[in-house]
Every structure is written in structure tokens, then in C-alpha cells.
Design a protein around this motif. Structure first.
Motif, PDB file in Angstrom:
ATOM      1  N   THR A 111     -40.646  24.607  26.021  1.00  0.00           N
ATOM      2  CA  THR A 111     -42.087  24.475  25.789  1.00  0.00           C
ATOM      3  C   THR A 111     -42.311  24.345  24.289  1.00  0.00           C
ATOM      4  O   THR A 111     -42.266  25.326  23.560  1.00  0.00           O
ATOM      5  CB  THR A 111     -42.838  25.698  26.345  1.00  0.00           C
ATOM      6  N   ALA A 112     -42.527  23.117  23.833  1.00  0.00           N
ATOM      7  CA  ALA A 112     -42.671  22.863  22.399  1.00  0.00           C
ATOM      8  C   ALA A 112     -44.104  23.109  21.933  1.00  0.00           C
ATOM      9  O   ALA A 112     -44.327  23.507  20.792  1.00  0.00           O
ATOM     10  CB  ALA A 112     -42.235  21.437  22.071  1.00  0.00           C
ATOM     11  N   LEU A 113     -45.073  22.846  22.823  1.00  0.00           N
ATOM     12  CA  LEU A 113     -46.481  23.137  22.510  1.00  0.00           C
ATOM     13  C   LEU A 113     -47.083  23.875  23.694  1.00  0.00           C
ATOM     14  O   LEU A 113     -47.019  23.401  24.831  1.00  0.00           O
ATOM     15  CB  LEU A 113     -47.282  21.850  22.256  1.00  0.00           C
ATOM     16  N   GLY A 157     -44.306  27.572  10.192  1.00  0.00           N
ATOM     17  CA  GLY A 157     -43.570  28.247  11.258  1.00  0.00           C
ATOM     18  C   GLY A 157     -42.092  27.976  11.140  1.00  0.00           C
ATOM     19  O   GLY A 157     -41.663  27.050  10.448  1.00  0.00           O
ATOM     20  N   ALA A 158     -41.317  28.783  11.852  1.00  0.00           N
ATOM     21  CA  ALA A 158     -39.864  28.676  11.790  1.00  0.00           C
ATOM     22  C   ALA A 158     -39.395  27.360  12.409  1.00  0.00           C
ATOM     23  O   ALA A 158     -40.149  26.684  13.111  1.00  0.00           O
ATOM     24  CB  ALA A 158     -39.239  29.852  12.532  1.00  0.00           C
ATOM     25  N   SER A 159     -38.147  27.038  12.166  1.00  0.00           N
ATOM     26  CA  SER A 159     -37.542  25.863  12.770  1.00  0.00           C
ATOM     27  C   SER A 159     -37.617  25.975  14.295  1.00  0.00           C
ATOM     28  O   SER A 159     -37.320  27.025  14.858  1.00  0.00           O
ATOM     29  CB  SER A 159     -36.081  25.781  12.318  1.00  0.00           C
ATOM     30  N   ASP A 194     -45.224  15.871   7.160  1.00  0.00           N
ATOM     31  CA  ASP A 194     -44.243  16.746   7.813  1.00  0.00           C
ATOM     32  C   ASP A 194     -43.154  17.097   6.801  1.00  0.00           C
ATOM     33  O   ASP A 194     -42.232  16.330   6.591  1.00  0.00           O
ATOM     34  CB  ASP A 194     -43.654  16.074   9.058  1.00  0.00           C
ATOM     35  N   GLU A 195     -43.280  18.235   6.180  1.00  0.00           N
ATOM     36  CA  GLU A 195     -42.337  18.715   5.151  1.00  0.00           C
ATOM     37  C   GLU A 195     -42.051  17.645   4.095  1.00  0.00           C
ATOM     38  O   GLU A 195     -40.901  17.287   3.872  1.00  0.00           O
ATOM     39  CB  GLU A 195     -41.043  19.178   5.817  1.00  0.00           C
ATOM     40  N   PRO A 196     -43.098  17.174   3.416  1.00  0.00           N
ATOM     41  CA  PRO A 196     -42.937  15.997   2.539  1.00  0.00           C
ATOM     42  C   PRO A 196     -42.107  16.260   1.293  1.00  0.00           C
ATOM     43  O   PRO A 196     -41.627  15.306   0.690  1.00  0.00           O
ATOM     44  CB  PRO A 196     -44.380  15.647   2.147  1.00  0.00           C
ATOM     45  N   ALA A 253     -44.882  22.926   6.787  1.00  0.00           N
ATOM     46  CA  ALA A 253     -43.757  23.491   6.030  1.00  0.00           C
ATOM     47  C   ALA A 253     -43.202  24.702   6.766  1.00  0.00           C
ATOM     48  O   ALA A 253     -43.824  25.223   7.696  1.00  0.00           O
ATOM     49  CB  ALA A 253     -44.188  23.878   4.622  1.00  0.00           C
ATOM     50  N   HIS A 254     -42.019  25.153   6.340  1.00  0.00           N
ATOM     51  CA  HIS A 254     -41.389  26.324   6.944  1.00  0.00           C
ATOM     52  C   HIS A 254     -42.011  27.628   6.470  1.00  0.00           C
ATOM     53  O   HIS A 254     -41.994  28.622   7.168  1.00  0.00           O
ATOM     54  CB  HIS A 254     -39.899  26.374   6.565  1.00  0.00           C
ATOM     55  N   ASP A 255     -42.482  27.627   5.232  1.00  0.00           N
ATOM     56  CA  ASP A 255     -42.954  28.887   4.646  1.00  0.00           C
ATOM     57  C   ASP A 255     -44.277  28.671   3.905  1.00  0.00           C
ATOM     58  O   ASP A 255     -44.758  27.548   3.780  1.00  0.00           O
ATOM     59  CB  ASP A 255     -41.894  29.475   3.714  1.00  0.00           C
TER      60      ASP A 255
HETATM   61  N1  ATP Z   1     -37.169  14.884  21.971  1.00  0.00           N
HETATM   62  C1  ATP Z   1     -36.905  16.149  22.295  1.00  0.00           C
HETATM   63  N2  ATP Z   1     -36.199  16.467  23.406  1.00  0.00           N
HETATM   64  C2  ATP Z   1     -35.938  17.753  23.755  1.00  0.00           C
HETATM   65  N3  ATP Z   1     -36.373  18.805  23.045  1.00  0.00           N
HETATM   66  C3  ATP Z   1     -37.066  18.566  21.921  1.00  0.00           C
HETATM   67  C4  ATP Z   1     -37.369  17.237  21.483  1.00  0.00           C
HETATM   68  N4  ATP Z   1     -38.083  17.304  20.335  1.00  0.00           N
HETATM   69  C5  ATP Z   1     -38.209  18.617  20.058  1.00  0.00           C
HETATM   70  N5  ATP Z   1     -37.609  19.378  20.998  1.00  0.00           N
HETATM   71  C6  ATP Z   1     -37.582  20.849  21.054  1.00  0.00           C
HETATM   72  O1  ATP Z   1     -38.909  21.316  20.932  1.00  0.00           O
HETATM   73  C7  ATP Z   1     -38.980  22.474  20.115  1.00  0.00           C
HETATM   74  C8  ATP Z   1     -39.893  22.220  18.934  1.00  0.00           C
HETATM   75  O2  ATP Z   1     -39.276  21.258  18.076  1.00  0.00           O
HETATM   76  P1  ATP Z   1     -39.979  20.726  16.746  1.00  0.00           P
HETATM   77  O3  ATP Z   1     -39.122  19.651  16.198  1.00  0.00           O
HETATM   78  O4  ATP Z   1     -41.389  20.400  17.066  1.00  0.00           O
HETATM   79  O5  ATP Z   1     -39.931  22.012  15.818  1.00  0.00           O
HETATM   80  P2  ATP Z   1     -40.267  22.156  14.253  1.00  0.00           P
HETATM   81  O6  ATP Z   1     -41.183  23.323  14.149  1.00  0.00           O
HETATM   82  O7  ATP Z   1     -40.731  20.854  13.715  1.00  0.00           O
HETATM   83  O8  ATP Z   1     -38.845  22.536  13.651  1.00  0.00           O
HETATM   84  P3  ATP Z   1     -38.245  22.195  12.186  1.00  0.00           P
HETATM   85  O9  ATP Z   1     -38.915  23.160  11.255  1.00  0.00           O
HETATM   86  O10 ATP Z   1     -36.789  22.458  12.338  1.00  0.00           O
HETATM   87  O11 ATP Z   1     -38.549  20.763  11.859  1.00  0.00           O
HETATM   88  C9  ATP Z   1     -37.530  22.790  19.725  1.00  0.00           C
HETATM   89  O12 ATP Z   1     -37.024  23.727  20.643  1.00  0.00           O
HETATM   90  C10 ATP Z   1     -36.847  21.453  19.881  1.00  0.00           C
HETATM   91  O13 ATP Z   1     -35.477  21.640  20.191  1.00  0.00           O
END
Ligand code: ATP
Ligand code: MG
Length: 261
Positions: free
Chosen positions: A23-25, A42-44, A173-175, A206-208
């Protein structure tokens, strides 16, 4: 209050990857006021880039709505979609990945002018030169290949390409994450100056909080696909309510001491 440039409500996005659901969002809502920056921290893996891609319509949402400049953005199709697309632009972290390696800088900047019908062929070279100067590069850079400039200069080109479309909103996005410390400040200043002179709205990812707090009017903190806290930047810095928010504030040197009891 002036009408927001963008209002996202209840956005959801799930990926299925190797049989696993991610669940990405998870029910994400946010508002962006005209001329203001929303910092998204937010974190990676917390979903920041997924949110950016959904807002840009580079990726379909599973659920939720986005109003962009008063229109139901995710529902637009055909001609209405093409006309509105230029209003929201994105600048990515890696300035090289965004470009065809064989392209010239002039070509990169002329594309949006052509695609969005903003300048006919004869008018394009002058517009390209003006765009380069607006981001602090000489107009003569138009003939160079995208590989023939530094990382910071390439990010300036990426910003110029976003500006070429005459957007209302730019998602960064993290420019500056891929850039040397020494040129980060210059790029951030450019981004801030352009906001003032063009009246642009931004989403800044950004991350932080170290960079985000310098450029953002509002901050939203993401964790596991959710926005866990949002508010005006000074309020978040002085009084973070979520655990993630407190950790992010504590992680910025010199910031948390002021808030110690
Ligand atoms: N195309 C995809 N297919 C499968 N999972 C995905 C895809 N894109 C993103 N995800 C997953 O969705 C979640 C959110 O990813 P996202 O890239 O949006 O995070 P982020 O906050 O941008 O991370 P970062 O700071 O590392 O860039 C993660 O668990 C990622 O593995
Ligand atoms: Mg990301």
C-alpha cells in the motif's frame, strides 16, 4: 482564502509486486495554496514519489480525487487533458535520467514549447534562450548536449524545461539530493526565486526537514503511505505531534534544541 491550486482527497494506490501487496498511498489528502510550497517529508518507501506520480497522472490512482485549478483532474480525457497537462510539471532527483542522453539542451527545452503549442518554430530559439537565462545559464548552452554540462547545470535545465510549459504547479522530487553540497544552496535559491517571480506553487519532496523547512510554507509528513501530520512549517518545527514528526525535527541539527523544555 484564495482557491487552492490543487486539492487531493482520499488518494489510494496499491502495488502488487511478486505476489505481495504494497500500500503505497493510504487515503492521502492535501491542499496546495497559490504561490505556496508544500514540503513532503518521509522515510524511503513512505510513498512520496508515488504520490508525486499520481498527482502528475504518470500513474493511475486506485481511488480518490484531485482538483487541479478547479477541474476534476483525474477525470479529464482527450483534448481537455492535453490542454491541462502543462499546468503541472515535475523535476526529478537525477537530472541525467530525465533526459535522452543524445538530446541537446535546446531540443530539451523546445519540446514542451512545441508539444503544448506555446511557440511556433520561428519563435522557439528566442524562447529557449530566455528560459536558459531565467535559470542562470547562458543562452549559448542551447547547442550543447545534455551530457556536456555539470549536474547542477543539468538540474537548471530540468527546471527550465518545467518552466517552459508555463505551469501553475511544479512537483520537485528530491531535486538537490543528487547534487554536491556546494551547489545545493544555489539550486534551492533559484527554486525559491522563481516561485516569487512567477507566482508558482510547489510540492517539494525530501527525506528530512533540513532542506524542506527552508523552502516550505506547509509541511506534510508521510509514513507507510499515510500523511501522519500536516501544518504550517513553523508549527511543525516547534510542536511536532506525531512520533515521526518528532524524530524528523530531532534529526535536524540546531533545530530541536530551541524546542527543548
Ligand atoms: N512500480 C512499483 N511496483 C511495485 N511497488 C512499488 C512501485 N513503485 C513503488 N513501489 C513501492 O511503493 C512504496 C512507496 O514507494 P515510493 O517510491 O513512493 O517511496 P518514496 O517515499 O518515494 O521513497 P524514496 O524516499 O526512497 O524515494 C514502496 O514500498 C515501494 O517499494
Ligand atoms: Mg522517491
Amino acid at each position: 482564502m484564495p482557491e487552492p491550486v490543487l486539492v487531493a482527497q482520499n488518494l489510494c494506490k496499491t502495488f502488487i509486486s511478486r505476489g505481495r501487496r504494497v500500500t503505497a498511498l493510504d487515503d492521502v489528502s492535501l491542499t496546495i495554496a497559490p504561490g505556496e510550497t508544500l514540503g513532503l517529508v518521509g522515510a524511503s518507501g513512505s510513498g512520496k514519489s508515488t504520490l508525486a506520480r499520481v498527482l502528475l497522472r504518470l500513474l493511475p490512482a486506485d481511488a480518490g480525487t484531485v482538483r487541479l485549478l478547479g477541474e476534476d483532474w483525474l477525470k479529464l480525457r482527450g483534448r481537455a487533458l492535453r490542454a491541462r497537462r502543462r499546468s503541472i510539471q515535475m523535476v526529478f532527483q537525477d537530472p541525467l535520467a530525465a533526459f535522452n542522453p543524445r538530446a541537446t539542451i535546446g531540443g530539451v527545452l523546445a519540446d514542451p514549447l512545441r508539444i503544448h503549442g506555446l511557440a511556433d518554430r520561428a519563435a522557439r530559439p528566442a524562447r529557449v534562450g530566455a528560459l536558459l537565462e531565467r535559470v542562470g545559464l547562458p543562452a549559448s548552452y542551447a547547442v550543447r548536449g545534455v551530457h556536456e554540462v555539470s549536474g547542477g547545470e543539468r538540474q537548471r535545465v530540468a527546471i527550465a524545461r518545467a518552466l517552459a510549459a508555463r505551469p501553475s504547479l511544479i512537483v520537485f522530487d528530491e531535486p538537490v539530493s543528487a547534487l554536491d553540497q556546494s551547489i545545493r544552496g544555489q539550486i534551492l535559491k533559484l527554486i525559491a526565486d522563481l516561485q516569487k517571480s512567477e507566482g508558482l506553487s510547489y510540492v517539494f519532496i525530501a527525506h528530512d526537514l533540513a532542506v524542506v523547512r527552508l523552502v516550505s510554507h506547509q509541511v506534510a509528513i508521510m509514513e507507510s503511505g499515510r500523511i501522519v501530520e500536516t501544518g504550517p512549517t513553523p508549527q511543525i518545527i516547534a510542536n511536532p505531534r506525531s512520533q515521526t514528526g518528532r524524530a524528523l525535527v530531532a534529526a535536524v541539527p540546531h533545530l530541536h534544541r530551541r524546542n527543548a523544555p
